[in-house]
Design a protein around this motif. Structure first.
Motif, PDB file in Angstrom:
ATOM      1  N   SER A 136       0.822  -1.208   0.000  1.00 27.06           N
ATOM      2  CA  SER A 136       0.000   0.000   0.000  1.00 27.06           C
ATOM      3  C   SER A 136       0.858   1.262   0.000  1.00 27.06           C
ATOM      4  N   ALA A 137       1.955   1.235   0.755  1.00 30.86           N
ATOM      5  CA  ALA A 137       2.842   2.394   0.797  1.00 30.86           C
ATOM      6  C   ALA A 137       3.469   2.650  -0.573  1.00 30.86           C
ATOM      7  N   LEU A 138       3.835   1.576  -1.259  1.00 33.93           N
ATOM      8  CA  LEU A 138       4.499   1.727  -2.552  1.00 33.93           C
ATOM      9  C   LEU A 138       3.518   2.106  -3.658  1.00 33.93           C
ATOM     10  N   ASN A 139       2.366   1.456  -3.704  1.00 32.94           N
ATOM     11  CA  ASN A 139       1.442   1.618  -4.833  1.00 32.94           C
ATOM     12  C   ASN A 139       0.354   2.652  -4.604  1.00 32.94           C
ATOM     13  N   PHE A 140       0.143   3.077  -3.346  1.00 31.16           N
ATOM     14  CA  PHE A 140      -0.949   4.017  -3.083  1.00 31.16           C
ATOM     15  C   PHE A 140      -0.479   5.285  -2.377  1.00 31.16           C
ATOM     16  N   LEU A 141       0.184   5.129  -1.242  1.00 29.18           N
ATOM     17  CA  LEU A 141       0.580   6.315  -0.475  1.00 29.18           C
ATOM     18  C   LEU A 141       1.665   7.127  -1.185  1.00 29.18           C
ATOM     19  N   THR A 142       2.632   6.449  -1.777  1.00 24.73           N
ATOM     20  CA  THR A 142       3.723   7.176  -2.435  1.00 24.73           C
ATOM     21  C   THR A 142       3.230   8.065  -3.572  1.00 24.73           C
ATOM     22  N   PRO A 143       2.351   7.592  -4.477  1.00 22.52           N
ATOM     23  CA  PRO A 143       1.833   8.495  -5.517  1.00 22.52           C
ATOM     24  C   PRO A 143       1.060   9.685  -4.944  1.00 22.52           C
ATOM     25  N   LEU A 144       0.275   9.449  -3.892  1.00 23.60           N
ATOM     26  CA  LEU A 144      -0.453  10.564  -3.277  1.00 23.60           C
ATOM     27  C   LEU A 144       0.512  11.580  -2.685  1.00 23.60           C
ATOM     28  N   ASN A 186       3.623  12.057  -3.567  1.00 24.94           N
ATOM     29  CA  ASN A 186       4.342  12.725  -4.658  1.00 24.94           C
ATOM     30  C   ASN A 186       3.520  13.866  -5.241  1.00 24.94           C
ATOM     31  N   PHE A 187       2.206  13.684  -5.302  1.00 27.88           N
ATOM     32  CA  PHE A 187       1.353  14.768  -5.802  1.00 27.88           C
ATOM     33  C   PHE A 187       1.368  15.957  -4.845  1.00 27.88           C
ATOM     34  N   ILE A 188       1.216  15.680  -3.547  1.00 30.66           N
ATOM     35  CA  ILE A 188       1.168  16.770  -2.566  1.00 30.66           C
ATOM     36  C   ILE A 188       2.506  17.504  -2.500  1.00 30.66           C
ATOM     37  N   ALA A 238      -6.804  10.311 -12.916  1.00 36.88           N
ATOM     38  CA  ALA A 238      -6.735   9.004 -13.578  1.00 36.88           C
ATOM     39  C   ALA A 238      -5.631   8.142 -12.962  1.00 36.88           C
ATOM     40  N   HIS A 239      -4.490   8.766 -12.660  1.00 38.46           N
ATOM     41  CA  HIS A 239      -3.382   8.029 -12.045  1.00 38.46           C
ATOM     42  C   HIS A 239      -3.753   7.563 -10.643  1.00 38.46           C
ATOM     43  N   HIS A 240      -4.399   8.433  -9.873  1.00 41.70           N
ATOM     44  CA  HIS A 240      -4.805   8.063  -8.523  1.00 41.70           C
ATOM     45  C   HIS A 240      -5.865   6.973  -8.548  1.00 41.70           C
TER      46      HIS A 240
END
Length: 401
Positions: free
Chosen positions: A139-147, A149-151, A258-260
Protein backbone atom coordinates in the motif's frame (compact mmCIF):
# COMPACT_ATOMS: atom_id res chain seq x y z
CA UNK A 1 31.76 48.23 -6.59
CA UNK A 2 29.63 47.82 -9.71
CA UNK A 3 28.28 44.54 -8.36
CA UNK A 4 27.35 46.27 -5.10
CA UNK A 5 25.58 49.04 -7.01
CA UNK A 6 23.70 46.44 -9.04
CA UNK A 7 22.62 44.57 -5.90
CA UNK A 8 21.45 47.79 -4.26
CA UNK A 9 19.46 48.78 -7.33
CA UNK A 10 17.93 45.32 -7.58
CA UNK A 11 17.05 45.36 -3.89
CA UNK A 12 15.45 48.77 -4.26
CA UNK A 13 13.49 47.64 -7.32
CA UNK A 14 12.27 44.50 -5.53
CA UNK A 15 11.26 46.55 -2.50
CA UNK A 16 9.36 48.96 -4.74
CA UNK A 17 7.56 46.09 -6.47
CA UNK A 18 6.67 44.50 -3.14
CA UNK A 19 5.35 47.81 -1.79
CA UNK A 20 3.31 48.38 -4.94
CA UNK A 21 1.74 44.93 -4.65
CA UNK A 22 1.02 45.44 -0.96
CA UNK A 23 -0.70 48.77 -1.64
CA UNK A 24 -2.75 47.27 -4.48
CA UNK A 25 -3.76 44.26 -2.37
CA UNK A 26 -4.79 46.48 0.55
CA UNK A 27 -6.82 48.82 -1.65
CA UNK A 28 -8.59 45.82 -3.20
CA UNK A 29 -9.52 44.50 0.23
CA UNK A 30 -10.83 47.95 1.19
CA UNK A 31 -12.75 48.26 -2.07
CA UNK A 32 -10.72 51.26 -3.23
CA UNK A 33 -9.16 49.63 -6.29
CA UNK A 34 -10.36 47.51 -9.17
CA UNK A 35 -9.38 43.86 -9.41
CA UNK A 36 -8.81 41.89 -12.60
CA UNK A 37 -10.93 38.75 -12.42
CA UNK A 38 -9.65 35.46 -13.79
CA UNK A 39 -11.72 33.75 -16.47
CA UNK A 40 -14.29 31.19 -15.31
CA UNK A 41 -12.41 28.20 -16.75
CA UNK A 42 -9.23 29.09 -14.88
CA UNK A 43 -11.18 29.68 -11.67
CA UNK A 44 -12.79 26.24 -11.99
CA UNK A 45 -9.40 24.63 -12.54
CA UNK A 46 -7.98 26.38 -9.46
CA UNK A 47 -10.94 25.25 -7.38
CA UNK A 48 -10.57 21.67 -8.66
CA UNK A 49 -6.85 21.63 -7.81
CA UNK A 50 -7.48 22.97 -4.31
CA UNK A 51 -10.23 20.40 -3.71
CA UNK A 52 -7.95 17.62 -4.97
CA UNK A 53 -5.17 18.71 -2.65
CA UNK A 54 -7.41 18.87 0.44
CA UNK A 55 -9.00 15.45 -0.06
CA UNK A 56 -5.75 13.81 -1.10
CA UNK A 57 -4.16 14.95 2.16
CA UNK A 58 -7.09 13.64 4.21
CA UNK A 59 -7.15 10.27 2.42
CA UNK A 60 -3.37 9.91 2.70
CA UNK A 61 -3.29 10.70 6.43
CA UNK A 62 -6.19 8.39 7.27
CA UNK A 63 -4.68 5.57 5.20
CA UNK A 64 -1.47 5.97 7.21
CA UNK A 65 -3.54 5.71 10.41
CA UNK A 66 -5.27 2.59 9.07
CA UNK A 67 -2.01 0.88 8.14
CA UNK A 68 -0.10 2.03 11.24
CA UNK A 69 -2.44 2.85 14.19
CA UNK A 70 0.50 3.63 16.51
CA UNK A 71 1.15 7.42 16.30
CA UNK A 72 4.64 7.06 17.79
CA UNK A 73 5.59 4.58 15.07
CA UNK A 74 4.26 6.97 12.41
CA UNK A 75 6.34 9.82 13.84
CA UNK A 76 9.42 7.61 13.88
CA UNK A 77 8.87 6.58 10.26
CA UNK A 78 8.38 10.26 9.31
CA UNK A 79 11.64 11.27 10.98
CA UNK A 80 13.60 8.46 9.29
CA UNK A 81 12.04 9.41 5.96
CA UNK A 82 13.11 13.04 6.34
CA UNK A 83 16.61 11.88 7.31
CA UNK A 84 16.62 9.68 4.18
CA UNK A 85 17.33 6.62 6.30
CA UNK A 86 15.58 3.25 6.50
CA UNK A 87 13.45 2.81 9.62
CA UNK A 88 14.39 -0.20 11.76
CA UNK A 89 12.10 -3.20 11.41
CA UNK A 90 9.70 -3.56 14.31
CA UNK A 91 7.43 -6.46 15.28
CA UNK A 92 3.75 -5.70 14.64
CA UNK A 93 0.82 -6.47 16.94
CA UNK A 94 -0.30 -9.80 15.38
CA UNK A 95 3.30 -11.05 15.40
CA UNK A 96 3.72 -10.01 19.04
CA UNK A 97 0.47 -11.72 20.03
CA UNK A 98 1.53 -14.81 18.12
CA UNK A 99 4.87 -14.92 19.92
CA UNK A 100 3.15 -14.60 23.32
CA UNK A 101 0.81 -17.47 22.42
CA UNK A 102 3.67 -19.68 21.29
CA UNK A 103 5.68 -18.93 24.43
CA UNK A 104 2.62 -19.65 26.61
CA UNK A 105 1.90 -22.89 24.75
CA UNK A 106 5.51 -24.00 25.18
CA UNK A 107 5.32 -23.19 28.88
CA UNK A 108 2.07 -25.10 29.39
CA UNK A 109 3.40 -28.03 27.37
CA UNK A 110 3.01 -28.71 23.65
CA UNK A 111 1.62 -32.13 24.56
CA UNK A 112 -1.36 -30.62 26.37
CA UNK A 113 -4.45 -29.72 24.37
CA UNK A 114 -4.42 -26.10 25.52
CA UNK A 115 -0.71 -25.67 24.96
CA UNK A 116 -0.92 -27.22 21.50
CA UNK A 117 -3.88 -24.99 20.61
CA UNK A 118 -2.01 -21.89 21.80
CA UNK A 119 0.97 -22.78 19.64
CA UNK A 120 -1.20 -23.29 16.57
CA UNK A 121 -3.02 -19.98 17.22
CA UNK A 122 0.31 -18.23 17.69
CA UNK A 123 1.65 -19.55 14.40
CA UNK A 124 -1.50 -18.35 12.65
CA UNK A 125 -1.21 -14.91 14.24
CA UNK A 126 2.37 -14.70 13.03
CA UNK A 127 1.26 -15.52 9.50
CA UNK A 128 -1.38 -12.79 9.78
CA UNK A 129 1.35 -10.41 10.97
CA UNK A 130 3.43 -11.25 7.91
CA UNK A 131 0.42 -10.62 5.66
CA UNK A 132 -0.16 -7.33 7.48
CA UNK A 133 3.44 -6.31 6.85
CA UNK A 134 3.07 -7.14 3.15
CA UNK A 135 -0.14 -5.07 2.99
CA UNK A 136 1.63 -2.07 4.51
CA UNK A 137 4.57 -2.34 2.11
CA UNK A 138 2.39 -2.80 -0.97
CA UNK A 139 0.00 0.00 0.00
CA UNK A 140 2.84 2.39 0.80
CA UNK A 141 4.50 1.73 -2.55
CA UNK A 142 1.44 1.62 -4.83
CA UNK A 143 -0.95 4.02 -3.08
CA UNK A 144 0.58 6.32 -0.47
CA UNK A 145 3.72 7.18 -2.44
CA UNK A 146 1.83 8.50 -5.52
CA UNK A 147 -0.45 10.56 -3.28
CA UNK A 148 2.52 11.98 -1.40
CA UNK A 149 4.34 12.72 -4.66
CA UNK A 150 1.35 14.77 -5.80
CA UNK A 151 1.17 16.77 -2.57
CA UNK A 152 4.91 17.36 -2.27
CA UNK A 153 5.67 17.64 -5.98
CA UNK A 154 2.96 18.47 -8.49
CA UNK A 155 0.80 20.55 -6.18
CA UNK A 156 3.77 22.51 -4.86
CA UNK A 157 4.58 23.45 -8.46
CA UNK A 158 0.95 24.45 -9.02
CA UNK A 159 0.92 26.52 -5.83
CA UNK A 160 4.15 28.25 -6.84
CA UNK A 161 2.80 29.16 -10.29
CA UNK A 162 -0.50 30.21 -8.76
CA UNK A 163 1.27 32.58 -6.38
CA UNK A 164 3.28 33.97 -9.29
CA UNK A 165 0.03 34.50 -11.20
CA UNK A 166 -1.36 36.38 -8.22
CA UNK A 167 1.70 38.64 -8.18
CA UNK A 168 1.41 39.27 -11.92
CA UNK A 169 -2.24 40.19 -11.46
CA UNK A 170 -1.36 42.63 -8.69
CA UNK A 171 1.31 44.17 -10.95
CA UNK A 172 -1.24 44.48 -13.77
CA UNK A 173 -3.86 46.09 -11.57
CA UNK A 174 -1.27 48.43 -10.03
CA UNK A 175 -0.23 49.50 -13.57
CA UNK A 176 -3.89 50.09 -14.45
CA UNK A 177 -4.31 52.19 -11.32
CA UNK A 178 -1.18 54.26 -12.08
CA UNK A 179 -2.32 54.87 -15.66
CA UNK A 180 -5.73 55.92 -14.47
CA UNK A 181 -4.24 58.35 -11.94
CA UNK A 182 -1.79 59.75 -14.51
CA UNK A 183 -4.56 60.46 -17.02
CA UNK A 184 -6.70 62.08 -14.33
CA UNK A 185 -3.77 64.26 -13.22
CA UNK A 186 -3.00 65.19 -16.82
CA UNK A 187 -6.60 66.30 -17.33
CA UNK A 188 -6.60 68.38 -14.17
CA UNK A 189 -3.28 69.99 -15.13
CA UNK A 190 -4.58 70.89 -18.57
CA UNK A 191 -7.70 72.45 -17.09
CA UNK A 192 -5.69 74.37 -14.49
CA UNK A 193 -3.28 75.67 -17.13
CA UNK A 194 -6.10 76.99 -19.33
CA UNK A 195 -7.68 78.75 -16.39
CA UNK A 196 -4.40 80.39 -15.44
CA UNK A 197 -3.68 81.66 -18.93
CA UNK A 198 -7.08 83.36 -19.20
CA UNK A 199 -6.79 85.04 -15.82
CA UNK A 200 -3.25 86.50 -16.08
CA UNK A 201 -3.65 89.10 -18.85
CA UNK A 202 -2.41 91.99 -16.66
CA UNK A 203 0.62 90.23 -15.34
CA UNK A 204 2.66 89.27 -18.38
CA UNK A 205 5.83 88.22 -16.67
CA UNK A 206 4.12 86.29 -13.99
CA UNK A 207 1.84 84.70 -16.56
CA UNK A 208 4.85 83.73 -18.65
CA UNK A 209 6.44 82.04 -15.63
CA UNK A 210 3.26 80.16 -14.80
CA UNK A 211 2.77 79.13 -18.38
CA UNK A 212 6.30 77.78 -18.52
CA UNK A 213 5.76 75.77 -15.35
CA UNK A 214 2.41 74.44 -16.49
CA UNK A 215 3.88 73.33 -19.79
CA UNK A 216 6.59 71.50 -17.92
CA UNK A 217 3.93 69.97 -15.71
CA UNK A 218 1.93 68.82 -18.69
CA UNK A 219 5.01 67.28 -20.29
CA UNK A 220 5.78 65.45 -17.06
CA UNK A 221 2.28 63.98 -16.84
CA UNK A 222 2.30 63.19 -20.53
CA UNK A 223 5.50 61.27 -20.03
CA UNK A 224 3.98 59.59 -16.98
CA UNK A 225 0.95 58.54 -19.02
CA UNK A 226 3.19 57.17 -21.77
CA UNK A 227 5.31 55.33 -19.23
CA UNK A 228 2.21 53.91 -17.50
CA UNK A 229 0.76 52.73 -20.81
CA UNK A 230 4.01 50.98 -21.67
CA UNK A 231 4.17 49.39 -18.21
CA UNK A 232 0.57 48.28 -18.58
CA UNK A 233 1.34 46.54 -21.87
CA UNK A 234 4.29 44.72 -20.28
CA UNK A 235 2.39 43.65 -17.18
CA UNK A 236 -0.57 42.54 -19.29
CA UNK A 237 1.71 40.39 -21.43
CA UNK A 238 3.37 38.84 -18.38
CA UNK A 239 0.01 38.19 -16.76
CA UNK A 240 -1.36 36.49 -19.87
CA UNK A 241 1.74 34.32 -20.19
CA UNK A 242 1.63 33.30 -16.52
CA UNK A 243 -2.11 32.59 -16.76
CA UNK A 244 -1.43 30.23 -19.68
CA UNK A 245 1.35 28.44 -17.77
CA UNK A 246 -0.90 28.03 -14.75
CA UNK A 247 -3.78 26.80 -16.91
CA UNK A 248 -1.61 24.11 -18.52
CA UNK A 249 -0.50 22.85 -15.11
CA UNK A 250 -4.03 22.83 -13.73
CA UNK A 251 -5.38 20.92 -16.72
CA UNK A 252 -3.03 18.12 -15.67
CA UNK A 253 -5.25 17.52 -12.59
CA UNK A 254 -7.47 15.27 -14.73
CA UNK A 255 -4.46 13.07 -15.50
CA UNK A 256 -3.65 13.07 -11.79
CA UNK A 257 -7.15 11.79 -11.01
CA UNK A 258 -6.73 9.00 -13.58
CA UNK A 259 -3.38 8.03 -12.05
CA UNK A 260 -4.81 8.06 -8.52
CA UNK A 261 -7.67 5.86 -9.72
CA UNK A 262 -5.18 3.21 -10.85
CA UNK A 263 -3.39 3.51 -7.51
CA UNK A 264 -6.72 3.12 -5.70
CA UNK A 265 -7.38 -0.10 -7.62
CA UNK A 266 -3.96 -1.38 -6.54
CA UNK A 267 -4.79 -0.53 -2.92
CA UNK A 268 -8.13 -2.34 -3.10
CA UNK A 269 -6.42 -5.37 -4.65
CA UNK A 270 -3.81 -5.38 -1.87
CA UNK A 271 -6.56 -5.26 0.77
CA UNK A 272 -8.48 -8.03 -0.99
CA UNK A 273 -5.38 -10.23 -0.99
CA UNK A 274 -4.71 -9.47 2.67
CA UNK A 275 -8.23 -10.25 3.87
CA UNK A 276 -8.37 -13.39 1.72
CA UNK A 277 -5.12 -14.60 3.29
CA UNK A 278 -6.38 -13.85 6.79
CA UNK A 279 -9.66 -15.65 6.11
CA UNK A 280 -7.84 -18.72 4.82
CA UNK A 281 -5.46 -18.71 7.80
CA UNK A 282 -8.32 -18.54 10.28
CA UNK A 283 -10.31 -21.16 8.40
CA UNK A 284 -7.37 -23.55 8.59
CA UNK A 285 -6.91 -22.74 12.27
CA UNK A 286 -10.58 -23.36 12.98
CA UNK A 287 -10.33 -26.79 11.35
CA UNK A 288 -7.26 -27.64 13.43
CA UNK A 289 -8.90 -26.50 16.67
CA UNK A 290 -12.12 -28.32 15.77
CA UNK A 291 -10.21 -31.62 15.57
CA UNK A 292 -9.16 -31.46 19.24
CA UNK A 293 -11.11 -33.35 21.94
CA UNK A 294 -13.92 -31.19 23.26
CA UNK A 295 -13.46 -31.61 27.02
CA UNK A 296 -10.30 -31.78 29.10
CA UNK A 297 -9.44 -31.95 32.79
CA UNK A 298 -6.27 -31.83 34.80
CA UNK A 299 -4.95 -34.69 36.86
CA UNK A 300 -2.38 -34.79 39.60
CA UNK A 301 0.37 -36.05 37.30
CA UNK A 302 3.00 -33.85 35.74
CA UNK A 303 1.06 -33.88 32.45
CA UNK A 304 -2.49 -33.02 31.58
CA UNK A 305 -4.54 -35.52 29.58
CA UNK A 306 -7.95 -35.06 27.95
CA UNK A 307 -10.87 -36.89 29.54
CA UNK A 308 -13.56 -38.22 27.21
CA UNK A 309 -17.09 -36.95 27.52
CA UNK A 310 -20.27 -38.89 27.07
CA UNK A 311 -20.90 -37.25 23.70
CA UNK A 312 -17.39 -37.65 22.27
CA UNK A 313 -17.17 -39.33 18.88
CA UNK A 314 -13.47 -40.25 19.21
CA UNK A 315 -12.83 -41.95 22.53
CA UNK A 316 -15.78 -41.58 24.82
CA UNK A 317 -18.74 -42.70 22.66
CA UNK A 318 -19.87 -46.22 21.96
CA UNK A 319 -17.55 -48.26 19.78
CA UNK A 320 -17.87 -47.41 16.07
CA UNK A 321 -16.83 -49.88 13.42
CA UNK A 322 -15.69 -48.52 10.03
CA UNK A 323 -15.37 -50.25 6.66
CA UNK A 324 -11.62 -50.37 7.13
CA UNK A 325 -11.89 -52.51 10.26
CA UNK A 326 -10.93 -49.78 12.77
CA UNK A 327 -12.71 -49.72 16.07
CA UNK A 328 -12.72 -46.51 18.08
CA UNK A 329 -12.27 -47.28 21.72
CA UNK A 330 -15.23 -46.92 24.03
CA UNK A 331 -15.08 -46.63 27.82
CA UNK A 332 -15.82 -50.35 28.04
CA UNK A 333 -12.88 -51.21 25.78
CA UNK A 334 -10.55 -49.02 27.82
CA UNK A 335 -11.75 -50.43 31.12
CA UNK A 336 -11.32 -53.95 29.81
CA UNK A 337 -7.87 -53.11 28.53
CA UNK A 338 -6.79 -51.58 31.83
CA UNK A 339 -8.12 -54.59 33.76
CA UNK A 340 -6.49 -57.21 31.57
CA UNK A 341 -2.80 -57.88 31.39
CA UNK A 342 -2.61 -58.08 27.60
CA UNK A 343 -1.61 -55.46 25.08
CA UNK A 344 -3.40 -53.93 22.09
CA UNK A 345 -2.47 -51.98 19.02
CA UNK A 346 -3.63 -48.34 18.88
CA UNK A 347 -3.46 -45.58 16.29
CA UNK A 348 -2.36 -42.10 17.44
CA UNK A 349 -4.94 -39.40 16.66
CA UNK A 350 -2.87 -36.26 17.39
CA UNK A 351 0.74 -35.26 17.84
CA UNK A 352 1.83 -35.36 21.47
CA UNK A 353 5.09 -34.05 22.96
CA UNK A 354 6.21 -35.74 26.14
CA UNK A 355 6.29 -33.41 29.13
CA UNK A 356 8.97 -35.46 30.93
CA UNK A 357 11.02 -38.64 30.63
CA UNK A 358 8.19 -40.85 31.94
CA UNK A 359 6.01 -40.05 28.91
CA UNK A 360 6.24 -41.12 25.28
CA UNK A 361 6.04 -38.57 22.47
CA UNK A 362 3.56 -39.45 19.75
CA UNK A 363 3.08 -38.64 16.07
CA UNK A 364 -0.36 -38.53 14.49
CA UNK A 365 -1.38 -41.67 12.53
CA UNK A 366 1.43 -43.88 13.88
CA UNK A 367 0.53 -47.28 15.40
CA UNK A 368 1.90 -48.20 18.81
CA UNK A 369 1.39 -50.97 21.35
CA UNK A 370 -0.47 -50.01 24.53
CA UNK A 371 -1.08 -51.90 27.75
CA UNK A 372 -2.17 -51.18 31.30
CA UNK A 373 0.04 -50.98 34.36
CA UNK A 374 -1.30 -51.55 37.84
CA UNK A 375 -1.64 -48.33 39.80
CA UNK A 376 -1.47 -46.02 36.76
CA UNK A 377 -3.91 -43.13 36.53
CA UNK A 378 -7.13 -43.98 34.70
CA UNK A 379 -6.48 -41.40 32.00
CA UNK A 380 -3.17 -42.95 30.95
CA UNK A 381 -1.83 -46.15 29.41
CA UNK A 382 1.66 -47.41 28.91
CA UNK A 383 2.75 -47.04 25.28
CA UNK A 384 5.52 -48.91 23.52
CA UNK A 385 7.20 -48.21 20.18
CA UNK A 386 10.21 -50.38 19.48
CA UNK A 387 12.62 -49.88 22.37
CA UNK A 388 10.88 -46.70 23.51
CA UNK A 389 8.31 -46.90 26.29
CA UNK A 390 6.36 -44.34 28.28
CA UNK A 391 2.98 -43.12 29.46
CA UNK A 392 0.50 -41.89 26.82
CA UNK A 393 -2.92 -40.20 27.24
CA UNK A 394 -5.78 -42.50 26.27
CA UNK A 395 -7.78 -39.72 24.56
CA UNK A 396 -5.02 -39.42 21.94
CA UNK A 397 -5.50 -43.07 20.94
CA UNK A 398 -7.76 -45.15 18.74
CA UNK A 399 -7.75 -48.87 19.57
CA UNK A 400 -7.48 -51.28 16.66
CA UNK A 401 -9.00 -54.77 16.34
Amino acid sequence: MNIMDFNVKKLAADAGTFLSRAVQFTEEKLGQAEKTELDAHLENLLSKAECTKIWTEKIMKQTEVLLQPNPNARIEEFVYEKLDRKAPSRINNPELLGQYMIDAGTEFGPGTAYGNALIKCGETQKRIGTADRELIQTSALNFLTPLRNFIEGDYKTIAKERKLLQNKRLDLDAAKTRLKKAKAAETRASQLNSARLEGDNNMVNFSYMLNFLHVKWLKIWAEEVTKSEQELRITQSEFDRQAEITRLLLEGISSTHAHHLRCLNDFVEAQMTYYAQCYQYMLDLQKQLGSFPSNYCNNNQTSVAPVPSASSNVIGSSALTSTSGLVIASPTNLIDLKECSGSRKARVLYDYDAANSSELSLLADEVITVFSVVGMDSDWLMGERGNQKGRVPITYLELLN
